[in-house]
Write an enzyme that holds these catalytic residues in place. Structure first.
Site, PDB file in Angstrom:
ATOM      1  N   GLU A 263      -0.869  15.736  10.400  1.00  0.00           N
ATOM      2  CA  GLU A 263      -2.200  15.843   9.784  1.00  0.00           C
ATOM      3  C   GLU A 263      -3.265  16.006  10.861  1.00  0.00           C
ATOM      4  OE1 GLU A 263      -2.901  12.686   6.993  1.00  0.00           O
ATOM      5  OE2 GLU A 263      -1.088  13.121   5.871  1.00  0.00           O
ATOM      6  N   HIS A 281      -5.106  14.535   2.136  1.00  0.00           N
ATOM      7  CA  HIS A 281      -5.062  13.061   2.264  1.00  0.00           C
ATOM      8  C   HIS A 281      -6.341  12.435   1.677  1.00  0.00           C
ATOM      9  CE1 HIS A 281      -3.135   9.687   4.879  1.00  0.00           C
ATOM     10  NE2 HIS A 281      -3.703   9.177   3.814  1.00  0.00           N
TER      11      HIS A 281
HETATM   12  P1  NAD Z   1       3.173  -1.991  -1.178  1.00  0.00           P
HETATM   13  O1  NAD Z   1       3.607  -2.666   0.065  1.00  0.00           O
HETATM   14  O2  NAD Z   1       2.478  -2.788  -2.236  1.00  0.00           O
HETATM   15  O3  NAD Z   1       4.426  -1.268  -1.867  1.00  0.00           O
HETATM   16  C1  NAD Z   1       5.355  -0.516  -1.169  1.00  0.00           C
HETATM   17  C2  NAD Z   1       6.668  -0.616  -1.919  1.00  0.00           C
HETATM   18  O4  NAD Z   1       7.608   0.244  -1.274  1.00  0.00           O
HETATM   19  C3  NAD Z   1       7.250  -2.026  -1.912  1.00  0.00           C
HETATM   20  O5  NAD Z   1       7.586  -2.422  -3.215  1.00  0.00           O
HETATM   21  C4  NAD Z   1       8.480  -1.889  -1.036  1.00  0.00           C
HETATM   22  O6  NAD Z   1       9.540  -2.755  -1.430  1.00  0.00           O
HETATM   23  C5  NAD Z   1       8.847  -0.433  -1.277  1.00  0.00           C
HETATM   24  N1  NAD Z   1       9.760   0.106  -0.273  1.00  0.00           N
HETATM   25  C6  NAD Z   1       9.932  -0.261   1.025  1.00  0.00           C
HETATM   26  N2  NAD Z   1      10.928   0.465   1.578  1.00  0.00           N
HETATM   27  C7  NAD Z   1      11.378   1.303   0.619  1.00  0.00           C
HETATM   28  C8  NAD Z   1      12.401   2.286   0.577  1.00  0.00           C
HETATM   29  N3  NAD Z   1      13.183   2.547   1.627  1.00  0.00           N
HETATM   30  N4  NAD Z   1      12.601   2.961  -0.593  1.00  0.00           N
HETATM   31  C9  NAD Z   1      11.842   2.700  -1.684  1.00  0.00           C
HETATM   32  N5  NAD Z   1      10.870   1.757  -1.696  1.00  0.00           N
HETATM   33  C10 NAD Z   1      10.639   1.079  -0.566  1.00  0.00           C
HETATM   34  O7  NAD Z   1       2.260  -0.774  -0.716  1.00  0.00           O
HETATM   35  P2  NAD Z   1       1.206   0.034  -1.601  1.00  0.00           P
HETATM   36  O8  NAD Z   1      -0.126  -0.618  -1.513  1.00  0.00           O
HETATM   37  O9  NAD Z   1       1.794   0.318  -2.924  1.00  0.00           O
HETATM   38  O10 NAD Z   1       1.090   1.376  -0.742  1.00  0.00           O
HETATM   39  C11 NAD Z   1       2.213   2.211  -0.548  1.00  0.00           C
HETATM   40  C12 NAD Z   1       1.922   3.199   0.545  1.00  0.00           C
HETATM   41  O11 NAD Z   1       0.950   4.137   0.101  1.00  0.00           O
HETATM   42  C13 NAD Z   1       1.259   2.578   1.797  1.00  0.00           C
HETATM   43  O12 NAD Z   1       2.218   2.046   2.679  1.00  0.00           O
HETATM   44  C14 NAD Z   1       0.531   3.745   2.399  1.00  0.00           C
HETATM   45  O13 NAD Z   1       1.356   4.359   3.353  1.00  0.00           O
HETATM   46  C15 NAD Z   1       0.324   4.692   1.225  1.00  0.00           C
HETATM   47  N6  NAD Z   1      -1.112   4.897   0.944  1.00  0.00           N
HETATM   48  C16 NAD Z   1      -1.591   6.185   0.969  1.00  0.00           C
HETATM   49  C17 NAD Z   1      -2.925   6.420   0.718  1.00  0.00           C
HETATM   50  C18 NAD Z   1      -3.480   7.824   0.699  1.00  0.00           C
HETATM   51  O14 NAD Z   1      -4.666   7.999   0.958  1.00  0.00           O
HETATM   52  N7  NAD Z   1      -2.691   8.847   0.382  1.00  0.00           N
HETATM   53  C19 NAD Z   1      -3.788   5.342   0.464  1.00  0.00           C
HETATM   54  C20 NAD Z   1      -3.269   4.052   0.425  1.00  0.00           C
HETATM   55  C21 NAD Z   1      -1.928   3.841   0.665  1.00  0.00           C
END
Ligand code: NAD
Length: 307
Positions: A263, A281
């Site tokens: 990115e 993003h």
């Molecule tokens: P979270 O920690 O609440 O949930 C993540 C989930 O993924 C957990 O339940 C975890 O057990 C699961 N996980 C871990 N390893 C895994 C695997 N190998 N296979 C499947 N599931 C798995 O996090 P969240 O708040 O839901 O956010 C998720 C992700 O979204 C963040 O880590 C971040 O990278 C991304 N995010 C992106 C943006 C964006 O602007 N696009 C914004 C916020 C967050």
């Protein structure tokens, strides 16, 4: 030289308040100039970043006075948290502040893909009026497969249920009897089962050493040819070349990516594919989420600097 260094575009009412009370240097592009950033870090006590600044050992070593690294957003993959801890630096982030906005964008992309909204817009702008060509599918009755069912996955699933979708999830840390899964009549499945059963797959897992390039050509090849893939988590979770190959071979019907392997991304075959929606993003970029995020990081910085 300032006490608080803001290295990316992080603005809002709370930041203005912080600037009145503390010596804050704000430079939205400082993350691009590592040498200058290292110089400015010599005096800084607080560093506020989004996800572009790579807060690695080199940066942390350049910051002998640093007390807090405040990450505006969710996901700490751009911060060497272990090294910061070793150096006694607090690392804070705002995991809850933008979850709702990410879930809403995920739903938006789902509707855009299934109803072919971007292609229909483009066609209409160039003089077309092709109603049959843009026949889409309803979300109702379709199966949503969530890869990762934490905060964002659950908010997405709740909204998808309201559209009448069935919920399945693959998450190695989720229990089959988890209340939030049961409340949505959701079912815990293996990743292979999810790939085979889902009509829409959305990815919400964090980027970790285990999840880096977790989804490859082999995975996308197991999807139903009429199914869609959406990623609003982290681009590096997907092997982009594998996804492109699978899309070109029509192993899946289309994809929407808010996040990319690199990115900003380089020129990519994805740009030429009609059944692909690309956004820069922006999942967390709503007025509401940004104000919550900025408020939270400013509060963390105040707390730590006031001892
Ligand atoms: P979270 O920690 O609440 O949930 C993540 C989930 O993924 C957990 O339940 C975890 O057990 C699961 N996980 C871990 N390893 C895994 C695997 N190998 N296979 C499947 N599931 C798995 O996090 P969240 O708040 O839901 O956010 C998720 C992700 O979204 C963040 O880590 C971040 O990278 C991304 N995010 C992106 C943006 C964006 O602007 N696009 C914004 C916020 C967050």
């Amino acid at each position: 030289m300032s006490d608080v260094l803001v290295t990316e575009n992080i603005q809002g009412a709370s930041m203005n308040d912080l600037m009145q009370d503390l010596d804050v240097e704000f430079d939205a592009y400082l993350w691009q100039n590592v040498n200058l950033l290292k110089q400015k870090l010599e005096q800084a006590q607080a560093l506020i970043v989004r996800n572009q600044t790579k807060v690695n050992q080199e940066l942390i070593d350049a910051a002998p006075n640093l007390k807090i690294i405040a990450r505006a957003g969710a996901g700490l993959d751009n911060v060497d948290t272990a090294y910061a801890k070793e150096k006694g630096i607090v690392v804070s982030y705002t995991p809850d502040a933008n979850s709702l906005s990410v879930a809403e964008l995920t739903l938006g992309l789902m509707l855009a893909l299934l109803r072919k909204i971007p292609e229909a817009r483009q066609d209409t702008l160039t003089g077309g009026w092709n109603r049959v060509k843009f026949t889409g599918c309803e979300l109702h009755g379709k199966t949503l497969g969530l890869i990762g069912m934490g905060r964002i996955g659950t908010l997405t699933a709740t909204r998808a249920r309201a559209f009448g979708m069935k919920i399945i999830a693959a998450d190695p840390y989720l229990k089959a009897d988890a209340p939030h899964l049961q409340e949505l009549d959701g079912k815990l499945v293996s990743l292979d089962e999810l790939l085979a059963q889902a009509d829409v797959i959305t990815c919400h897992s964090p980027l970790t050493p285990d999840t880096r390039k977790m989804l490859t050509y082999q995975h996308f090849s197991k999807m139903k040819p009429e199914a869609f893939f959406i990623n609003t988590s982290r681009g590096e979770v997907v092997d982009e070349r594998g996804l492109i190959q699978a899309l070109m071979e029509h192993k899946l019907a289309g994809a929407a990516l808010d996040v990319r392997e690199t990115e900003p991304p380089h020129q990519s075959a994805l740009n030429q594919l009609e059944n692909v929606i690309l956004t820069p993003h922006i999942a967390a970029f709503t007025l509401e989420a940004q104000e919550r995020v900025v408020e939270a990081v400013c509060e963390d910085v105040r707390l730590v600097l006031s001892g």
